[in-house]
Design a protein around this motif. Structure first.
Motif, mmCIF file in Angstrom:
data_model
loop_
_atom_site.group_PDB
_atom_site.id
_atom_site.type_symbol
_atom_site.label_atom_id
_atom_site.label_comp_id
_atom_site.label_asym_id
_atom_site.label_seq_id
_atom_site.Cartn_x
_atom_site.Cartn_y
_atom_site.Cartn_z
ATOM 1 N N ALA A 25 -8.306 -8.746 -12.639
ATOM 2 C CA ALA A 25 -8.288 -7.352 -13.101
ATOM 3 C C ALA A 25 -8.377 -6.382 -11.923
ATOM 4 O O ALA A 25 -7.623 -5.397 -11.858
ATOM 5 C CB ALA A 25 -9.437 -7.103 -14.075
ATOM 6 N N GLN A 26 -9.271 -6.661 -10.981
ATOM 7 C CA GLN A 26 -9.420 -5.797 -9.803
ATOM 8 C C GLN A 26 -8.169 -5.851 -8.924
ATOM 9 O O GLN A 26 -7.744 -4.831 -8.383
ATOM 10 C CB GLN A 26 -10.651 -6.201 -8.981
ATOM 11 C CG GLN A 26 -11.950 -5.965 -9.695
ATOM 12 C CD GLN A 26 -12.377 -7.114 -10.589
ATOM 13 O OE1 GLN A 26 -11.605 -8.003 -10.933
ATOM 14 N NE2 GLN A 26 -13.640 -7.099 -10.990
ATOM 15 N N ALA A 27 -7.588 -7.040 -8.808
ATOM 16 C CA ALA A 27 -6.363 -7.184 -8.019
ATOM 17 C C ALA A 27 -5.226 -6.394 -8.652
ATOM 18 O O ALA A 27 -4.438 -5.751 -7.951
ATOM 19 C CB ALA A 27 -5.981 -8.656 -7.898
ATOM 20 N N GLU A 28 -5.157 -6.418 -9.966
ATOM 21 C CA GLU A 28 -4.101 -5.686 -10.657
ATOM 22 C C GLU A 28 -4.245 -4.178 -10.456
ATOM 23 O O GLU A 28 -3.269 -3.485 -10.177
ATOM 24 C CB GLU A 28 -4.124 -6.009 -12.149
ATOM 25 C CG GLU A 28 -3.024 -5.310 -12.923
ATOM 26 C CD GLU A 28 -3.020 -5.660 -14.397
ATOM 27 O OE1 GLU A 28 -2.107 -5.181 -15.090
ATOM 28 O OE2 GLU A 28 -3.910 -6.385 -14.862
ATOM 29 N N VAL A 29 -5.457 -3.665 -10.568
ATOM 30 C CA VAL A 29 -5.700 -2.228 -10.371
ATOM 31 C C VAL A 29 -5.340 -1.829 -8.935
ATOM 32 O O VAL A 29 -4.678 -0.815 -8.714
ATOM 33 C CB VAL A 29 -7.168 -1.872 -10.692
ATOM 34 C CG1 VAL A 29 -7.497 -0.451 -10.279
ATOM 35 C CG2 VAL A 29 -7.440 -2.066 -12.176
ATOM 36 N N TYR A 30 -5.757 -2.644 -7.966
ATOM 37 C CA TYR A 30 -5.439 -2.360 -6.564
ATOM 38 C C TYR A 30 -3.929 -2.414 -6.337
ATOM 39 O O TYR A 30 -3.356 -1.530 -5.699
ATOM 40 C CB TYR A 30 -6.163 -3.352 -5.653
ATOM 41 C CG TYR A 30 -5.829 -3.188 -4.199
ATOM 42 C CD1 TYR A 30 -6.040 -1.978 -3.538
ATOM 43 C CD2 TYR A 30 -5.304 -4.243 -3.463
ATOM 44 C CE1 TYR A 30 -5.736 -1.829 -2.199
ATOM 45 C CE2 TYR A 30 -5.000 -4.109 -2.132
ATOM 46 C CZ TYR A 30 -5.214 -2.900 -1.497
ATOM 47 O OH TYR A 30 -4.896 -2.749 -0.172
ATOM 48 N N GLY A 31 -3.272 -3.421 -6.881
ATOM 49 C CA GLY A 31 -1.820 -3.541 -6.733
ATOM 50 C C GLY A 31 -1.077 -2.363 -7.344
ATOM 51 O O GLY A 31 -0.118 -1.851 -6.759
ATOM 52 N N LYS A 32 -1.529 -1.911 -8.496
ATOM 53 C CA LYS A 32 -0.893 -0.756 -9.132
ATOM 54 C C LYS A 32 -1.081 0.500 -8.294
ATOM 55 O O LYS A 32 -0.177 1.332 -8.204
ATOM 56 C CB LYS A 32 -1.445 -0.546 -10.543
ATOM 57 C CG LYS A 32 -0.911 -1.552 -11.533
ATOM 58 C CD LYS A 32 -1.459 -1.313 -12.925
ATOM 59 C CE LYS A 32 -0.895 -2.323 -13.904
ATOM 60 N NZ LYS A 32 -1.396 -2.118 -15.268
ATOM 61 N N CYS A 33 -2.251 0.641 -7.692
ATOM 62 C CA CYS A 33 -2.492 1.795 -6.818
ATOM 63 C C CYS A 33 -1.555 1.755 -5.618
ATOM 64 O O CYS A 33 -0.942 2.769 -5.263
ATOM 65 C CB CYS A 33 -3.949 1.812 -6.356
ATOM 66 S SG CYS A 33 -4.350 3.207 -5.288
ATOM 67 N N ILE A 34 -1.429 0.600 -4.994
ATOM 68 C CA ILE A 34 -0.522 0.448 -3.853
ATOM 69 C C ILE A 34 0.906 0.769 -4.273
ATOM 70 O O ILE A 34 1.624 1.503 -3.590
ATOM 71 C CB ILE A 34 -0.606 -0.980 -3.263
ATOM 72 C CG1 ILE A 34 -1.973 -1.230 -2.648
ATOM 73 C CG2 ILE A 34 0.511 -1.234 -2.258
ATOM 74 C CD1 ILE A 34 -2.287 -0.394 -1.427
ATOM 75 N N LEU A 35 1.316 0.233 -5.395
ATOM 76 C CA LEU A 35 2.667 0.472 -5.896
ATOM 77 C C LEU A 35 2.910 1.961 -6.161
ATOM 78 O O LEU A 35 3.970 2.493 -5.851
ATOM 79 C CB LEU A 35 2.909 -0.343 -7.166
ATOM 80 C CG LEU A 35 4.319 -0.309 -7.732
ATOM 81 C CD1 LEU A 35 5.321 -0.868 -6.730
ATOM 82 C CD2 LEU A 35 4.378 -1.097 -9.030
ATOM 83 N N ALA A 36 1.920 2.634 -6.708
ATOM 84 C CA ALA A 36 2.068 4.049 -7.043
ATOM 85 C C ALA A 36 2.093 4.950 -5.814
ATOM 86 O O ALA A 36 2.643 6.048 -5.864
ATOM 87 C CB ALA A 36 0.931 4.480 -7.969
ATOM 88 N N THR A 37 1.506 4.479 -4.697
ATOM 89 C CA THR A 37 1.374 5.360 -3.525
ATOM 90 C C THR A 37 2.181 4.910 -2.314
ATOM 91 O O THR A 37 2.106 5.565 -1.276
ATOM 92 C CB THR A 37 -0.103 5.464 -3.107
ATOM 93 O OG1 THR A 37 -0.591 4.171 -2.761
ATOM 94 C CG2 THR A 37 -0.955 6.067 -4.208
#
Length: 65
Positions: A25-37
């Protein structure tokens, strides 16, 4: 591959499998943040997400190993 190399990678492999299930779950949130920015990179853009992911990995390491 010699037996010393094989034996030394097993703990790392076990940790990787454990961390990917425990901290998914934490990896997914971090990955989505990276993808968004990623197109507008700014220092510390995903700092909070990375910190939570790192904390989860450290906790997994403490509990399992």
């Amino acid at each position: 591959m010699n037996s010393a190399t094989t034996n030394s990678t097993k703990p790392l492999r076990r940790f990787a499998v454990s961390a990917t299930t425990t901290c998914a779950a934490q990896a997914e949130v971090y990955g989505k943040c990276i993808l968004a920015t990623y197109t507008d990179v700014k220092k510390d853009a995903c700092k909070e997400e990375f910190a939570k992911f790192g904390a989860c990995l450290r906790e997994t390491l403490k509990k399992k190993w």
